[in-house]
Design an enzyme around this catalytic site. Structure first.
Site, PDB file in Angstrom:
ATOM      1  N   GLU A 186     -52.427   2.612 -11.719  1.00  0.00           N
ATOM      2  CA  GLU A 186     -51.307   2.100 -10.930  1.00  0.00           C
ATOM      3  C   GLU A 186     -50.044   1.987 -11.777  1.00  0.00           C
ATOM      4  O   GLU A 186     -48.938   2.053 -11.266  1.00  0.00           O
ATOM      5  CB  GLU A 186     -51.650   0.723 -10.370  1.00  0.00           C
ATOM      6  CG  GLU A 186     -52.711   0.719  -9.297  1.00  0.00           C
ATOM      7  CD  GLU A 186     -52.974  -0.688  -8.796  1.00  0.00           C
ATOM      8  OE1 GLU A 186     -52.197  -1.164  -7.947  1.00  0.00           O
ATOM      9  OE2 GLU A 186     -53.937  -1.312  -9.251  1.00  0.00           O
TER      10      GLU A 186
ATOM     11  N   ASP B 121     -58.994  -9.491  -5.448  1.00  0.00           N
ATOM     12  CA  ASP B 121     -57.795  -9.286  -6.273  1.00  0.00           C
ATOM     13  C   ASP B 121     -57.028 -10.584  -6.505  1.00  0.00           C
ATOM     14  O   ASP B 121     -57.136 -11.546  -5.743  1.00  0.00           O
ATOM     15  CB  ASP B 121     -56.890  -8.281  -5.568  1.00  0.00           C
ATOM     16  CG  ASP B 121     -56.020  -7.495  -6.535  1.00  0.00           C
ATOM     17  OD1 ASP B 121     -55.884  -7.911  -7.700  1.00  0.00           O
ATOM     18  OD2 ASP B 121     -55.477  -6.451  -6.126  1.00  0.00           O
TER      19      ASP B 121
END
Length: 637
Positions: free
Chosen positions: A456, A401
């Site tokens: 998200e 990430d």
């Protein structure tokens, strides 16, 4: 001695015959500098036509694309400018070679496992007034046109590209503003000129009189930087600009990434694998360890607290095992000090409970994947320590990430990280990342990438959901993380059937399901459907759609069943869906929103029939189709 008239005639005839014979035996590419100022590149039957041209006045090159007599792309600028040479003007054509490309390859992820490639490749050779050489490599396939620049010699760093895409003035874009994480929403405009000045992502869709055209990029690696589109107000032209307009460092020869236009009708564009087809062959010889499939993703289900709890993770493993899902993904928190959020435990190799979770999962048929911040993998020594340890523990994949850059330096990091994760047999999911750009053919252990504002985010709209199948998800696996029934993707609007449909509508090698066990148990029809999800797809078909307004895709599982997902923006409606599944009778079980929850309903239809499905406002549906026979009432496996 004077030649008599009759002898002069015979000599003339012999010379003409000799010239004709010589011309007939010369290779097709041996065109002289006096050749025409434009050249066509035609692909296999049904392909568009690319037209490369050179302005006789100033030697500037352009490329246009058409289908029959319809325009896909107007003559668009080409060229590079380096520290030592300007390859965007004053060029002279010196030759051309052509070859046919026919390939078959397989990939574990994507719209289909088996791929057939048919293209025509043409190499145009140009020289500047100083004698410097630029090759323009073009490829034409039934579903697209692409070009790249090849510099056989070193001419210093690349300062800028002259490349651009000029659309017909009536072209209607669906386009997203550019940001380093590629997560901004897509917007539909009435015309290319109506798009505000600014920078835009290299995944822009245009509706033209020649069908649809999706601008994309392929074969991006550390020899270059990722690019985006630039646009001036009131213009139909979109330029190409590498990351932050930084110079591209070059040492030796250079082949740039492909600039691609996926084109055809909407189904052709949506089902296309063109960006994969352009990419280099797999660099991973043995891919037997690369196994896609659904995963229970625990971030939206439990957050950082769950990421630091072995007992919580074991419960998620149990739930995944009961559903038949092959993976559970442990997100951020697992290698931090207990009770801390951003402090890495220096003794993480010995203190971690991860080996115990891996063992626990393996006993139940569930493998573990884990989250890593990319900064842990920037130093080669540290990268080796992390990856070798995870492999030794039995972890099967890493979610890396926060790269948040498409610079050349970061692309070089991708090259190194991909080689090392493959060496350690770790599948990869990139978040905060670039978009696929052919990476899944070259590195087939890349299961999925973010590059999208997924579940998200709480700001997704119905328009965005209906744009993604025709833009971002066309070019590669997309980790949207659907299935978060407990967390509506649109404030105050909930379509459980639409949420369920996203798990099929959006393709991802690892489909990270973002819901809580409690939210699935409260929706038994959704849970039942998700338990059927296969590990990959054999074929993908667009059944109906209008970018930014509606999308219905069918994906074929290895066992012959078709999974269908649909999403719609706007008022509640009954939608007509063509069943393009093949001849014969089919049992189609639809899952739609009812007044008291999800409703499953069986329908027997013939291939090619139209099925009417009710959807709520800004909603959707899911369906499962199988061959029908007398007495069959379910498509369950």
């Amino acid at each position: 001695m004077a030649v008599q008239p009759r002898a002069r005639t015979i000599v003339s005839m012999l010379c003409s015959a000799l010239l004709a014979t010589t011309a007939a035996t010369l290779p097709a590419h041996a065109e002289s500098p006096a050749a025409p100022a434009s050249w066509e590149v035609r692909g296999p039957n049904g392909s568009p036509t690319a037209v490369v041209a050179l302005d006789p006045a100033d030697g500037t090159p352009t490329l246009a694309v058409r289908r029959g007599d319809r325009t896909v792309l107007e003559p668009s600028p080409l060229g590079l400018v380096t520290e030592q040479a300007d390859f965007s003007k004053d060029l002279t054509f010196t030759g051309r070679t052509d070859r046919a490309i026919s390939e078959r390859y397989t990939v574990p992820t994507g719209k289909s496992h088996e791929r057939l490639v048919r293209m025509t490749e043409s190499r145009f050779r140009f020289r500047t007034a100083d004698g410097d050489r630029l090759d323009l490599l073009t490829r034409v396939a039934p579903d697209g046109v692409a070009y790249r620049y090849v510099l056989p010699d070193d001419h210093g760093d690349v300062v800028r590209e002259a490349s651009a895409f000029t659309l017909p003035t009536t072209a209607e874009p669906v386009i997203s503003a550019y940001r380093k994480d590629n997560e901004l929403p897509f917007v539909r405009y009435q015309s290319a000129a109506a798009v505000p000045a600014g920078t835009y992502s290299m995944q822009a869709l245009f509706k033209t009189d020649g069908g649809y055209a999706l601008v994309a990029e392929s074969d991006l690696n550390g020899s270059y930087a990722g690019s985006h589109l630039t646009h001036a107000a009131d213009s139909p032209t979109f330029g190409v600009s590498p990351w932050n307009d930084e110079p591209i460092q070059v040492s030796g020869s250079l082949s740039t990434p492909w600039r691609a236009v996926i084109t055809g009708d909407l189904a052709t564009v949506t089902e296309s694998t063109f960006t994969d087809d352009l990419a280099p062959k797999s660099r991973v010889r043995d891919t037997s360890w690369v196994k896609p499939g659904p995963a229970l993703w625990t971030w939206l289900a439990g957050g950082k607290e769950a990421g630091q709890s072995l007992q919580a993770q074991k419960k998620y493993v149990d739930y995944a095992a009961d559903r038949g899902w092959p993976y559970e993904v442990v997100d951020a928190g697992w290698y931090y000090k207990p009770g801390e959020w951003d402090v890495i435990d220096p003794d993480w190799q010995t203190n971690s409970w991860m080996p115990e979770l891996v063992r626990y999962g393996k006993e139940r048929g569930v493998d573990i994947q884990v989250w890593l911040h990319y900064t842990l993998l920037t130093d080669p020594v540290e990268r080796e320590k992390w990856l070798s340890t995870l492999e030794r523990w039995g972890v099967k994949g890493v979610k890396i990430d926060f790269m948040d850059s498409e610079s050349q330096e970061r692309m070089r990091w991708y090259d190194d990280a991909l080689e090392d994760t493959a060496k350690h047999h770790l599948m990869v999911n990139f978040h905060g990342s670039t978009i696929p750009k052919g990476i899944q053919r070259t590195w087939p252990h890349v299961m999925t990438m973010e590059g999208v504002g997924g579940e998200e985010k709480r700001n997704n709209t119905a328009v965005q959901l209906a744009a993604l199948p025709f833009t971002r998800n066309v070019i590669g696996s997309m980790d949207f993380t659907p299935g978060a029934f407990h967390r509506p993707y649109r404030p105050n609007v909930q379509s459980d059937a639409g949420e369920l449909g996203l798990t099929v509508l959006y393709e991802s090698g690892i489909q990270n399901l973002a819901g809580t066990p409690e939210s699935y148990d409260a929706r038994p029809e959704a849970r039942r459907y998700l338990e059927q999800l296969p590990t990959g797809w054999e074929e993908t078909r667009l059944l109906t759609g209008d970018p930014g307004r509606s999308a219905v895709l069918a994906r074929k599982a290895p066992d012959g069943r078709w999974f269908i997902g649909g999403t719609f923006a706007g008022a509640a409606q009954d939608v007509d869906v063509p069943m393009r599944l093949g001849a014969g009778k089919w049992l189609v079980e639809t899952v739609t929103d009812g007044p008291s929850g999800l409703v499953r309903a069986p329908h027997v239809v013939r291939g090619g029939d139209t099925l009417t499905v009710p959807v709520v406002a800004d909603g959707g549906f899911a369906a499962l189709a199988c061959r029908w026979y007398a007495g069959r009432t379910s498509c369950d496996r």
